[in-house]
Motif scaffolding. Structure first.
Motif, mmCIF file in Angstrom:
data_model
loop_
_atom_site.group_PDB
_atom_site.id
_atom_site.type_symbol
_atom_site.label_atom_id
_atom_site.label_comp_id
_atom_site.label_asym_id
_atom_site.label_seq_id
_atom_site.Cartn_x
_atom_site.Cartn_y
_atom_site.Cartn_z
ATOM 1 N N GLY A 23 0.798 -1.229 0.000
ATOM 2 C CA GLY A 23 0.000 0.000 0.000
ATOM 3 C C GLY A 23 0.821 1.264 0.000
ATOM 4 N N ALA A 52 -3.461 5.359 4.278
ATOM 5 C CA ALA A 52 -3.460 4.856 2.907
ATOM 6 C C ALA A 52 -3.144 5.934 1.877
ATOM 7 C CB ALA A 52 -4.811 4.225 2.586
ATOM 8 N N ARG A 91 -3.891 0.552 -2.990
ATOM 9 C CA ARG A 91 -3.913 0.378 -1.532
ATOM 10 C C ARG A 91 -3.448 -0.996 -1.088
ATOM 11 N NH1 ARG A 91 -9.777 1.289 0.249
ATOM 12 N NH2 ARG A 91 -8.915 0.992 2.331
#
Length: 305
Positions: A23, A52, A91
């Motif tokens: 991510g 994120a 992500r």
């Protein structure tokens, strides 16, 4: 391999940041003896999107469908219960380590051509810590043969050490609010009736998109912050390209303490974004990535008070 992959730690003086391989996002930041961004362990995926990277678009795409230059694209519905595509394509993929020093780390990932996405886009992020706090520089490149729209966001949760979220005050640079229904735009942005200026977070439930984020007088940067009763605070700064911010105050966030113990509590995400929700359809504030040209975007976090 842990759920977050390798954990990269960068340190300079009293500033330390943790970055995930999977991510490419932030797994915590501390400065001045206080935690500034919510940390999470590497053994489980980040809770509620914590830290994120949201690319090549932030927030939601209605029904996963969008049009560009006469072609309709259909993205995978990564928010299946609501039937939307959410928070981009990077992500949950491993990022490649392309640079590392004691105080910085650089990671790169490519969003390849796939159903719903027509051109490959490379995203390179350098995280650096120092006396001024944490700086995040993102370089975005279109590796394809035709222009493609792009939006960028990040999903940090701000903290001021162990001060409970309900005891903090929130200040935003935003001047407008985007009406939402089911977390998707329900009309154009309208002026905020009451700007967030040292607004107590106690009892305040937020999950909204705010625009019109511009630097203050005599400043070059957009600034949002949370402040504690003792005068200490944590500030998120961003270049003017981040003209939007999503604020989210979940009530059941697994907060990790200094001893590693986890306590469920309220938290506050302050998410800098270059465009609003469903921008691939509205076109609002999208960047047009031209092949062979790079876009550079910067933001960061620092202690105040």
């Amino acid at each position: 391999m842990d759920a977050c992959g390798e954990r990269f730690v960068i340190v300079s003086g009293d500033a330390r940041a943790d970055v995930d391989e999977v991510g490419g996002g932030l797994a915590g930041f501390a400065q001045g003896g206080r935690v500034r961004l919510e940390p999470h362990p590497p053994t489980a995926r980040p809770p509620k999107g914590s830290g994120a990277v949201l690319a090549p678009w932030p927030n939601r795409v209605r029904g996963g469908r969008w049009r560009h230059r006469g072609t309709t694209h259909r993205l995978a519905l990564s928010e299946p219960d609501a039937g939307n595509a959410i928070h981009g394509l990077l992500r949950h993929v491993p990022w490649t380590l392309t640079g590392r020093g004691g105080d910085h780390v650089t990671l790169t990932a490519v969003a390849p051509v796939q159903p719903g996405w027509p051109q490959p886009v490379r995203v390179t992020i350098t995280y650096t810590v120092g006396a001024g706090g944490l700086a995040v520089e993102t370089v975005v490149e279109n590796l394809g043969a035709a222009p493609v729209p792009f939006g960028l966001g990040f999903h940090p949760y701000l903290r001021v050490g162990d001060v409970p979220t309900d005891e903090l005050e929130l200040t935003l640079a935003a001047r407008t609010v985007l009406p939402l229904r089911d977390q998707l735009p329900d009309g154009p942005a309208v002026p905020l009736e009451r700007p967030f200026a040292s607004t107590p977070l106690g009892g305040l439930e937020l999950d909204g998109a705010f625009g019109g984020c511009v630097p203050g007088d005599g400043d070059d940067l957009v600034r949002h912050r949370v402040a504690a009763p003792d005068g200490g605070g944590t500030e998120l700064w961003a270049e003017p390209a981040f003209g939007w911010v999503q604020v989210f105050t979940p009530g059941e966030f697994p907060r990790q303490g200094p001893d590693g113990a986890v306590v469920v509590s309220r938290a506050v995400a302050v998410e800098p974004m270059t465009c609003p929700p469903d921008a691939l359809n509205s076109g609002a504030d999208l960047v047009e990535l031209v092949p062979g040209e790079a876009e550079v975007l910067r933001w960061g976090v620092c202690a105040t008070g």
